[in-house]
Design a protein around this motif. Structure first.
Motif, PDB file in Angstrom:
ATOM      1  N   GLY A   1       1.954  14.374  27.942  1.00  0.00           N
ATOM      2  CA  GLY A   1       2.806  13.507  27.022  1.00  0.00           C
ATOM      3  C   GLY A   1       4.219  13.974  26.873  1.00  0.00           C
TER       4      GLY A   1
ATOM      5  N   SER B   1       2.359   2.011   9.831  1.00  0.00           N
ATOM      6  CA  SER B   1       2.561   2.572   8.455  1.00  0.00           C
ATOM      7  C   SER B   1       3.889   2.440   8.076  1.00  0.00           C
TER       8      SER B   1
ATOM      9  N   LYS C   1       5.321   8.862  10.101  1.00  0.00           N
ATOM     10  CA  LYS C   1       4.049   8.651  10.967  1.00  0.00           C
ATOM     11  C   LYS C   1       4.412   8.257  12.328  1.00  0.00           C
TER      12      LYS C   1
ATOM     13  N   ASN D   1      -4.902  10.249  23.538  1.00  0.00           N
ATOM     14  CA  ASN D   1      -4.046  11.393  23.822  1.00  0.00           C
ATOM     15  C   ASN D   1      -2.950  10.772  24.814  1.00  0.00           C
ATOM     16  N   THR D   2      -2.290   9.790  24.476  1.00  0.00           N
ATOM     17  CA  THR D   2      -1.336   9.320  25.040  1.00  0.00           C
ATOM     18  C   THR D   2       0.180   9.016  24.324  1.00  0.00           C
TER      19      THR D   2
ATOM     20  N   ILE E   1      -1.267  -3.465  11.686  1.00  0.00           N
ATOM     21  CA  ILE E   1      -2.597  -3.517  11.017  1.00  0.00           C
ATOM     22  C   ILE E   1      -2.729  -2.430  10.348  1.00  0.00           C
ATOM     23  N   ASN E   2      -3.134  -2.680   8.978  1.00  0.00           N
ATOM     24  CA  ASN E   2      -3.049  -1.463   8.016  1.00  0.00           C
ATOM     25  C   ASN E   2      -3.757  -2.462   6.676  1.00  0.00           C
ATOM     26  N   PRO E   3      -4.961  -1.567   6.363  1.00  0.00           N
ATOM     27  CA  PRO E   3      -5.849  -2.426   5.162  1.00  0.00           C
ATOM     28  C   PRO E   3      -5.195  -2.396   3.790  1.00  0.00           C
ATOM     29  N   LYS E   4      -4.192  -1.425   3.674  1.00  0.00           N
ATOM     30  CA  LYS E   4      -3.481  -1.373   2.379  1.00  0.00           C
ATOM     31  C   LYS E   4      -2.260  -2.045   2.304  1.00  0.00           C
TER      32      LYS E   4
ATOM     33  N   VAL F   1      -4.702   5.726  14.720  1.00  0.00           N
ATOM     34  CA  VAL F   1      -5.502   6.296  13.659  1.00  0.00           C
ATOM     35  C   VAL F   1      -6.248   7.350  13.957  1.00  0.00           C
ATOM     36  N   PRO F   2      -6.864   8.527  13.180  1.00  0.00           N
ATOM     37  CA  PRO F   2      -7.328   9.737  13.459  1.00  0.00           C
ATOM     38  C   PRO F   2      -8.735   9.398  14.506  1.00  0.00           C
TER      39      PRO F   2
ATOM     40  N   GLY G   1      -3.017   1.140  12.535  1.00  0.00           N
ATOM     41  CA  GLY G   1      -2.269   2.433  11.887  1.00  0.00           C
ATOM     42  C   GLY G   1      -0.888   2.399  11.621  1.00  0.00           C
TER      43      GLY G   1
ATOM     44  N   ILE H   1      -3.416   6.290  21.289  1.00  0.00           N
ATOM     45  CA  ILE H   1      -2.301   7.341  21.141  1.00  0.00           C
ATOM     46  C   ILE H   1      -3.127   8.431  20.473  1.00  0.00           C
ATOM     47  N   SER H   2      -4.124   8.421  19.702  1.00  0.00           N
ATOM     48  CA  SER H   2      -4.891   9.429  18.927  1.00  0.00           C
ATOM     49  C   SER H   2      -5.358  10.570  19.961  1.00  0.00           C
ATOM     50  N   SER H   3      -5.136  11.751  19.299  1.00  0.00           N
ATOM     51  CA  SER H   3      -5.586  12.862  20.088  1.00  0.00           C
ATOM     52  C   SER H   3      -6.928  13.457  19.606  1.00  0.00           C
TER      53      SER H   3
HETATM   54  N1  ACO Z   1      -7.085   0.268  10.542  1.00  0.00           N
HETATM   55  C1  ACO Z   1      -5.818   0.337  10.120  1.00  0.00           C
HETATM   56  N2  ACO Z   1      -5.240   1.144   9.562  1.00  0.00           N
HETATM   57  C2  ACO Z   1      -5.869   2.396   9.584  1.00  0.00           C
HETATM   58  C3  ACO Z   1      -7.260   2.392   9.648  1.00  0.00           C
HETATM   59  C4  ACO Z   1      -7.926   1.356  10.229  1.00  0.00           C
HETATM   60  N3  ACO Z   1      -9.406   1.331  10.378  1.00  0.00           N
HETATM   61  N4  ACO Z   1      -7.468   3.680   9.085  1.00  0.00           N
HETATM   62  C5  ACO Z   1      -6.507   4.398   8.578  1.00  0.00           C
HETATM   63  N5  ACO Z   1      -5.519   3.474   8.670  1.00  0.00           N
HETATM   64  C6  ACO Z   1      -3.952   3.687   8.403  1.00  0.00           C
HETATM   65  C7  ACO Z   1      -3.835   5.043   7.370  1.00  0.00           C
HETATM   66  O1  ACO Z   1      -3.999   4.229   6.031  1.00  0.00           O
HETATM   67  C8  ACO Z   1      -2.543   5.065   7.634  1.00  0.00           C
HETATM   68  O2  ACO Z   1      -1.496   4.427   6.951  1.00  0.00           O
HETATM   69  P1  ACO Z   1      -0.644   4.650   5.540  1.00  0.00           P
HETATM   70  O3  ACO Z   1       0.287   5.536   6.192  1.00  0.00           O
HETATM   71  O4  ACO Z   1      -0.043   3.416   5.136  1.00  0.00           O
HETATM   72  O5  ACO Z   1      -1.503   5.470   4.855  1.00  0.00           O
HETATM   73  C9  ACO Z   1      -2.213   4.988   9.171  1.00  0.00           C
HETATM   74  O6  ACO Z   1      -3.481   4.166   9.582  1.00  0.00           O
HETATM   75  C10 ACO Z   1      -2.404   6.206  10.024  1.00  0.00           C
HETATM   76  O7  ACO Z   1      -3.554   7.078   9.474  1.00  0.00           O
HETATM   77  P2  ACO Z   1      -3.420   8.454   8.854  1.00  0.00           P
HETATM   78  O8  ACO Z   1      -4.824   8.868   8.542  1.00  0.00           O
HETATM   79  O9  ACO Z   1      -2.294   8.721   8.260  1.00  0.00           O
HETATM   80  O10 ACO Z   1      -3.220   9.176  10.473  1.00  0.00           O
HETATM   81  P3  ACO Z   1      -1.865   9.837  10.981  1.00  0.00           P
HETATM   82  O11 ACO Z   1      -0.684   8.706  11.051  1.00  0.00           O
HETATM   83  O12 ACO Z   1      -1.655  11.207  10.227  1.00  0.00           O
HETATM   84  O13 ACO Z   1      -2.169  10.489  12.375  1.00  0.00           O
HETATM   85  C11 ACO Z   1      -2.704  10.085  14.407  1.00  0.00           C
HETATM   86  C12 ACO Z   1      -2.891   9.607  13.254  1.00  0.00           C
HETATM   87  C13 ACO Z   1      -1.071  10.187  14.956  1.00  0.00           C
HETATM   88  C14 ACO Z   1      -3.429   9.089  15.547  1.00  0.00           C
HETATM   89  C15 ACO Z   1      -3.207  11.643  14.861  1.00  0.00           C
HETATM   90  O14 ACO Z   1      -4.566  11.482  14.362  1.00  0.00           O
HETATM   91  C16 ACO Z   1      -3.213  12.099  16.232  1.00  0.00           C
HETATM   92  O15 ACO Z   1      -4.088  11.912  17.007  1.00  0.00           O
HETATM   93  N6  ACO Z   1      -1.968  12.625  16.375  1.00  0.00           N
HETATM   94  C17 ACO Z   1      -1.458  13.133  17.822  1.00  0.00           C
HETATM   95  C18 ACO Z   1      -1.063  12.043  18.532  1.00  0.00           C
HETATM   96  C19 ACO Z   1      -0.778  12.445  20.035  1.00  0.00           C
HETATM   97  O16 ACO Z   1       0.005  13.652  20.059  1.00  0.00           O
HETATM   98  N7  ACO Z   1      -1.032  11.957  21.017  1.00  0.00           N
HETATM   99  C20 ACO Z   1      -0.659  12.406  22.308  1.00  0.00           C
HETATM  100  C21 ACO Z   1       0.430  11.719  22.731  1.00  0.00           C
HETATM  101  S1  ACO Z   1       1.384  12.434  24.066  1.00  0.00           S
HETATM  102  C22 ACO Z   1       2.252  13.866  23.366  1.00  0.00           C
HETATM  103  O17 ACO Z   1       2.017  14.899  23.387  1.00  0.00           O
HETATM  104  C23 ACO Z   1       3.888  13.471  23.128  1.00  0.00           C
END
Ligand code: ACO
Length: 461
Positions: free
Chosen positions: A162, A20, A25, A130-131, A46-49, A76-77, A18, A99-101
């Protein structure tokens, strides 16, 4: 058998799934934090694009990476996370930080159960979900998406919140409290407080362990780890009140549990419960820099009678004793004080006390076998320069290391304004435990006394 956390904290190879190019992000911030760390490892976005991110060759999936990975950060979500975990297991990845929530903290326990099933018996260790990840200040590695950089030191912090863990880094820096590591445990799907306490017990860079918890998943493991730990463990457990417990449930999805039971369990295991994170840092500063107190008999030295009484009250309220001076100590101090003043405990050096009175009286108390620890106090009464007080402390703690020679802790407290505060900053930077309140000073002395008692129990077992 769980894998140790050596490769988790000191990975030779790391991938960020994920990663970017988009600077807003989290996957960008996480990659950059590792890249700019003063730490040697192989780093793979790692990012497929993408073909390249931040000058690093980018890979489409974990299986494409040309070596076995010690650590994978997942940003990633939530719906895509199970597949990434499958990829980690298939490629024998050793550790992952999710990291994802969007998991149990929002009521989705099924997704976490599904991830556990995917891991099965694989040796993969997981932090989160969620970390924020972790910051390893001892080795210079930042495996998180947060901006703050801790000073290097001896306190290992474990936090279930966090945002709070990030705030704690700024606060610790402000207070000159150095960290060895700081970890946001998030939802504790796998790596839990007890795993980290066990690791930090053996970590040569860690002298004191501090935790912020809202709830524990396995009380017995938690208690056993604290009990087995040969280092002081400080615990802030929130959700003490009914409304606080309600807030806990909606924050991390934890059950706050009975506050009394938590308090008793932490005490029984040998941990020290702190009221808040400021108290945790106060106690950590004392425990990291001073020897434990061998008993609860405290000598107080002050140039202001009122401050001496407040310190006496605060010590007594916390189970510490302020004994009368022994005859030999009385005689020694009587020679140092001005003619009309008679020694007592607290020793009142009177308002014009300078360097010599502080130094000579502190030494007299340290030499007294009936005194287990000393508190030096100063009020900026306008008669003597605060530098005479702070200079005496620096000479005795930093240069002469009297706390080590006598194996007795020396703490300090002060009342004053800007001029004093500037000098206090120098003391804090030198690791001297000095506090702006009698209560905080007494609580920190209590921590040193409790640590002394813990060590005695440990030796007798
Ligand atoms: N493999 C690799 N990369 C991928 C994949 C995959 N399977 N699927 C998607 N991606 C890429 C996306 O294309 C994107 O890249 P791009 O910017 O080049 O398009 C990147 O991974 C991220 O994916 P997005 O869909 O854009 O997701 P985003 O970055 O908006 O959100 C995140 C992801 C941050 C994990 C979000 O879902 C989330 O959970 N946010 C909350 C995180 C958080 O607060 N955690 C707790 C921390 S503790 C605290 O509170 C401080």
């Amino acid at each position: 058998m769980k894998q140790t956390l050596d490769t988790f904290f000191k990975p030779k190879s790391i991938a960020v799934v994920g990663a970017s190019k988009n600077t807003t992000k989290i996957g960008h911030a996480a990659l950059k934090n590792i890249l700019i760390s003063d730490y040697i490892c192989n780093l793979y976005p790692i990012n497929p694009k993408e073909k390249e991110i931040l000058g690093l060759k980018c890979y489409k999936k974990i299986a494409d990476i040309p070596e076995q990975l010690d650590l994978v950060l997942v940003s990633v979500p939530a719906p895509f996370v199970p597949q990434i975990v499958k990829d980690c297991v298939a490629s024998n990845v050793k550790n992952a930080i999710i990291i994802s929530s969007g998991f149990s903290e929002v009521g989705d326990h099924k997704a976490e159960e599904a991830i556990k099933k995917i891991i099965g018996t694989a040796p993969l260790r997981i932090l989160g979900p969620n970390t924020m990840g972790y910051k390893n200040a001892s080795d210079g590695l930042d495996a998180s998406f947060a901006f703050s950089t801790p000073r290097k030191g001896n306190l290992a912090l474990i936090s279930q919140s966090g945002a709070l863990s990030i705030g704690m880094i700024y606060l610790a820096n402000n207070e000159f409290v150095g960290l060895s590591k700081i970890v946001g445990v998030g939802n504790k799907l796998d790596i839990d407080d007890d795993d980290l306490i066990d690791y930090f017990s053996q970590d040569p860079e860690t002298k004191v362990i501090g935790l912020y918890i809202e709830g524990v998943k396995n009380g017995r493991d938690f208690m056993n780890s604290i009990k087995a730990c040969p280092k002081p463990v400080l615990v802030v457990k929130s959700g003490r009140s009914t409304a606080g417990a309600r807030a806990t449930a909606s924050h991390t999805g934890s059950m706050a549990g009975s506050d009394k039971i938590y308090g008793a369990a932490i005490k029984q295991a040998g941990g020290i419960r702190c009221r808040d994170i400021v108290e945790l840092f106060d106690m950590a500063r004392a425990l990291a820099g001073q020897p434990p107190a061998q008993g609860n008999r405290i000598g107080i030295i002050t140039n202001g009678g009122g401050l001496g009484i407040m310190l006496t009250d605060a010590c007594e309220q916390n189970g510490l004793n302020i004994p009368k001076l022994s005859a030999p100590t009385y005689k020694k101090i009587d020679k140092i004080l001005p003619d009309l003043i008679k020694p007592n405990n607290p020793v009142d050096l009177v308002a014009d006390a300078g360097f010599y009175r502080y130094e000579a009286c502190t030494k007299a108390l340290l030499e007294d076998p009936n005194i287990d620890g000393v508190i030096m106090a100063s009020v900026h009464g306008g008669y003597a320069r605060p530098k005479e007080f702070t200079g005496a402390i620096l000479k005795m703690i930093r240069q002469q290391k009297l706390h080590e020679e006598y194996k007795k802790p020396i703490l300090a407290t002060w009342v004053g304004g800007r001029e004093f505060e500037d000098l206090v900053l120098d003391l804090k930077a030198a690791g001297v435990p000095i506090y702006p309140s009698s209560w905080r000073t007494a609580r920190s002395m209590l921590a040193l006394y409790l640590e002394g008692e813990r060590i005695k129990r440990e030796k007798n077992e």
